[in-house]
Design a protein around this motif. Structure first.
Motif, PDB file in Angstrom:
ATOM      1  N   ALA A  94       0.839  -1.192   0.000  1.00 56.17           N
ATOM      2  CA  ALA A  94       0.000   0.000   0.000  1.00 56.17           C
ATOM      3  C   ALA A  94       0.872   1.240   0.000  1.00 56.17           C
ATOM      4  O   ALA A  94       1.853   1.326   0.746  1.00 56.17           O
ATOM      5  CB  ALA A  94      -0.924   0.005   1.217  1.00 56.17           C
ATOM      6  N   THR A  95       0.504   2.195  -0.849  1.00 55.83           N
ATOM      7  CA  THR A  95       1.187   3.482  -0.910  1.00 55.83           C
ATOM      8  C   THR A  95       0.148   4.568  -0.680  1.00 55.83           C
ATOM      9  O   THR A  95      -0.799   4.706  -1.458  1.00 55.83           O
ATOM     10  CB  THR A  95       1.853   3.688  -2.284  1.00 55.83           C
ATOM     11  N   VAL A  96       0.308   5.310   0.397  1.00 64.28           N
ATOM     12  CA  VAL A  96      -0.641   6.378   0.745  1.00 64.28           C
ATOM     13  C   VAL A  96       0.111   7.698   0.679  1.00 64.28           C
ATOM     14  O   VAL A  96       1.003   7.957   1.498  1.00 64.28           O
ATOM     15  CB  VAL A  96      -1.237   6.150   2.150  1.00 64.28           C
ATOM     16  N   ASP A  97      -0.242   8.530  -0.294  1.00 61.96           N
ATOM     17  CA  ASP A  97       0.445   9.802  -0.510  1.00 61.96           C
ATOM     18  C   ASP A  97      -0.409  10.988  -0.064  1.00 61.96           C
ATOM     19  O   ASP A  97      -0.395  12.051  -0.687  1.00 61.96           O
ATOM     20  CB  ASP A  97       0.806   9.961  -1.994  1.00 61.96           C
ATOM     21  N   THR A  98      -1.180  10.812   0.978  1.00 61.48           N
ATOM     22  CA  THR A  98      -1.991  11.901   1.502  1.00 61.48           C
ATOM     23  C   THR A  98      -2.286  11.623   2.966  1.00 61.48           C
ATOM     24  O   THR A  98      -2.118  10.487   3.443  1.00 61.48           O
ATOM     25  CB  THR A  98      -3.310  12.054   0.722  1.00 61.48           C
ATOM     26  N   ASP A  99      -2.692  12.634   3.676  1.00 61.04           N
ATOM     27  CA  ASP A  99      -3.074  12.488   5.076  1.00 61.04           C
ATOM     28  C   ASP A  99      -4.544  12.060   5.114  1.00 61.04           C
ATOM     29  O   ASP A  99      -5.440  12.861   4.824  1.00 61.04           O
ATOM     30  CB  ASP A  99      -2.871  13.808   5.812  1.00 61.04           C
ATOM     31  N   LEU A 100      -4.786  10.826   5.476  1.00 59.92           N
ATOM     32  CA  LEU A 100      -6.153  10.319   5.470  1.00 59.92           C
ATOM     33  C   LEU A 100      -7.030  10.995   6.512  1.00 59.92           C
ATOM     34  O   LEU A 100      -8.266  11.022   6.383  1.00 59.92           O
ATOM     35  CB  LEU A 100      -6.142   8.806   5.716  1.00 59.92           C
ATOM     36  N   LEU A 116      -9.247  13.890   5.114  1.00 56.40           N
ATOM     37  CA  LEU A 116     -10.256  13.619   4.087  1.00 56.40           C
ATOM     38  C   LEU A 116     -11.657  13.869   4.645  1.00 56.40           C
ATOM     39  O   LEU A 116     -11.921  13.604   5.829  1.00 56.40           O
ATOM     40  CB  LEU A 116     -10.162  12.174   3.607  1.00 56.40           C
ATOM     41  N   PRO A 117     -12.578  14.379   3.842  1.00 55.24           N
ATOM     42  CA  PRO A 117     -13.971  14.489   4.290  1.00 55.24           C
ATOM     43  C   PRO A 117     -14.502  13.127   4.711  1.00 55.24           C
ATOM     44  O   PRO A 117     -14.132  12.091   4.154  1.00 55.24           O
ATOM     45  CB  PRO A 117     -14.705  15.020   3.042  1.00 55.24           C
ATOM     46  N   ALA A 118     -15.381  13.133   5.713  1.00 57.00           N
ATOM     47  CA  ALA A 118     -15.867  11.870   6.274  1.00 57.00           C
ATOM     48  C   ALA A 118     -16.531  11.000   5.223  1.00 57.00           C
ATOM     49  O   ALA A 118     -16.339   9.777   5.196  1.00 57.00           O
ATOM     50  CB  ALA A 118     -16.842  12.165   7.418  1.00 57.00           C
ATOM     51  N   LEU A 119     -17.308  11.612   4.343  1.00 64.69           N
ATOM     52  CA  LEU A 119     -17.996  10.836   3.320  1.00 64.69           C
ATOM     53  C   LEU A 119     -17.009  10.181   2.367  1.00 64.69           C
ATOM     54  O   LEU A 119     -17.133   8.986   2.039  1.00 64.69           O
ATOM     55  CB  LEU A 119     -18.972  11.733   2.547  1.00 64.69           C
ATOM     56  N   LEU A 120     -16.008  10.932   1.915  1.00 62.50           N
ATOM     57  CA  LEU A 120     -15.010  10.371   1.010  1.00 62.50           C
ATOM     58  C   LEU A 120     -14.206   9.278   1.708  1.00 62.50           C
ATOM     59  O   LEU A 120     -13.881   8.251   1.095  1.00 62.50           O
ATOM     60  CB  LEU A 120     -14.068  11.471   0.516  1.00 62.50           C
ATOM     61  N   SER A 121     -13.887   9.486   2.961  1.00 62.85           N
ATOM     62  CA  SER A 121     -13.114   8.490   3.687  1.00 62.85           C
ATOM     63  C   SER A 121     -13.898   7.189   3.833  1.00 62.85           C
ATOM     64  O   SER A 121     -13.351   6.104   3.679  1.00 62.85           O
ATOM     65  CB  SER A 121     -12.731   9.036   5.064  1.00 62.85           C
ATOM     66  N   ARG A 122     -15.197   7.303   4.098  1.00 56.02           N
ATOM     67  CA  ARG A 122     -16.019   6.110   4.253  1.00 56.02           C
ATOM     68  C   ARG A 122     -16.203   5.377   2.922  1.00 56.02           C
ATOM     69  O   ARG A 122     -16.029   4.165   2.830  1.00 56.02           O
ATOM     70  CB  ARG A 122     -17.387   6.487   4.826  1.00 56.02           C
ATOM     71  N   GLU A 123     -16.558   6.136   1.883  1.00 57.36           N
ATOM     72  CA  GLU A 123     -16.773   5.500   0.588  1.00 57.36           C
ATOM     73  C   GLU A 123     -15.461   4.982   0.002  1.00 57.36           C
ATOM     74  O   GLU A 123     -15.429   3.933  -0.653  1.00 57.36           O
ATOM     75  CB  GLU A 123     -17.429   6.492  -0.373  1.00 57.36           C
TER      76      GLU A 123
END
Length: 436
Positions: free
Chosen positions: A310-316, A319-326
């Motif tokens: 896994a490569t995560v190039d952003t601070d999770l 993220l908006p709650a809706l985007l994070s959930r979806e």
């Protein structure tokens, strides 16, 4: 001929006749009140002995009926009677109390029309049949002639006696025709006067659409959560079985992952079913998000032997709650598809980044066979809705999705054993601000 007889005396015509007679019965109290007003106003001592005074009392009582129709239960009761007795479809009627001025006005108009036509037909139904029967039997019952019962003496003539039964039968048919016509008129006007207003139809359509959207969302949640859990549990159990004797430590980790996966899935299932059970409080299990459970999702997937990078190039966390959930559900379904179709011997690469104001998610794995991954999810035995569910989520968020073979990919997971440059890629782009 049979059709005409059915229209006059068939079951529907009889039920509508009953509906009209009920209207006449409802009109009687208003007629009595009208007679109390008409008697002193005209100086009449016997209102019901005078047909004009009866009509005047009836005319005074109808406006009183229109006023009392504002009682909240009037429209529900009338709509129920129309549905059962007049044969009007349920979806064309409104069964709630009239609330707006327009709905109250239409209800008053309907109640007045029902009681008015009902009073006329009920009066005819009381007066016409006895007189018609007398005319029919007049030629054979001599005791009814000679001015008895107040019948005109002209009926004693031979030609009148011959025509009397015909006239009596015609009166009965005319009464049935009037009742059928009145019932048809009420059934025709009921949807316009007792049906929902355009605003009510729009509100009902919006409510149904909202309910359908909630149910579709819950169906997607169940599919993604339980589908991924079962795929992961199956993979973990299979891997544990293969190394049961040679690697007890791995078996313990796989069993712990199965336990954790099962516990979390049961919590999510309880939360979803709590929403579906009417009257029950929703479950307390929070919806998983990228920020809260991405590491756990990857850990549980790897516990079955799946090689996931896994490569995560952003601070999770931002993220908006809706985007994070979806986004969590999209990653979860992408991993589930890889587990189902690529197996546990193929590495999977997950990349999450924010670029140009959008959250980008990529799940990629090498192709290990001619049909291992390239077949769409919906074509597997028993069907499936994985990619369709992702597409629905992306569409609702105003994003874009591509899924399919990606030749010459530079981001393939390390350690793949498939032919160089051949991989299956799921790529989703979700705007940070969109229609959601």
């Amino acid at each position: 001929m049979r059709r005409a007889a059915r229209s006059l005396f068939g079951r529907r015509a009889r039920l509508r006749w009953v509906h009209l007679i009920l209207g006449g019965a409802l009109a009687m109290p208003y007629v009595l009140v009208g007679s109390v007003i008409i008697g002193p106003a005209t100086g009449g001592t016997d209102v019901f002995g005078s047909f004009p005074l009866q009509l005047a009392s009836f005319g005074v009582g109808l406006p009183l009926a229109a006023v009392t129709s504002l009682f909240p239960l009037t429209r529900p009761l009338e709509a129920a009677a129309v549905r059962w007795l007049c044969g009007v479809d349920t979806d064309r009627l409104a069964f709630g109390p009239a609330r707006t001025r327009g709905e109250k006005g239409r209800t008053a108009g309907w109640f007045t029309l029902h009681l008015g036509l009902g009073g006329i037909i009920a009066g005819m139904s009381l007066a016409v049949p006895p007189f018609a029967v007398v005319l029919i039997v007049l030629p054979v019952v001599a005791g009814l002639r000679g001015g008895r019962l107040g019948l005109p003496e002209v009926l004693d003539h031979a030609w009148a006696l011959a025509l009397a039964p015909v006239a009596g039968a015609a009166m009965l048919v005319a009464l049935a025709g009037c009742a059928a016509g009145g019932g048809w008129l009420l059934a025709r006007w009921a949807p316009a006067l007792l049906g929902p207003s355009p605003e009510g139809r729009l509100a009902a359509a919006e409510a149904r659409a909202a309910d359908l959207a909630v149910r579709n969302r819950l169906a997607r949640e169940l599919h993604d959560s339980i589908g991924h859990a079962l795929s992961a549990i199956g993979l973990q159990a299979s891997a544990a079985r293969r190394v049961l004797d040679s690697d007890p430590e791995f078996v313990r980790e796989a069993l712990a992952a199965i336990e954790d996966t099962t516990r979390r899935t049961v919590g999510e299932l309880d939360a979803v079913l709590g929403v579906l059970r009417e009257g029950d409080a929703p479950g307390t299990a929070p919806a998983p998000t990228l920020a809260a459970d991405l590491d756990g999702l990857l850990r549980r997937t790897r516990a079955g032997g799946q090689r996931v990078t896994a490569t995560v190039d952003t601070d999770l966390e931002v993220l908006p709650a809706l985007l994070s959930r979806e986004g969590y559900r999209i990653v979860q379904e992408g991993l589930s598809n890889a587990l189902r179709h690529a197996g546990d011997r193929v590495a999977v690469d997950v990349r999450i980044a924010v670029a140009s104001g959008a959250l980008e998610i990529t799940v990629e794995n090498p192709v290990t066979g001619p049909a291992a991954v390239t077949a769409p999810v919906s074509s597997r035995p028993g069907g499936g809705h994985g990619l369709r569910g992702i597409a629905d989520r992306v569409r609702l968020l105003g994003g874009t999705m591509t899924a399919g073979p990606a030749a010459g990919s530079s981001g393939r997971a390390a350690g793949s054993s498939g032919p160089a440059g051949e991989s299956w890629r799921l790529h989703v782009r979700l705007p940070m601000k969109g229609p959601a």
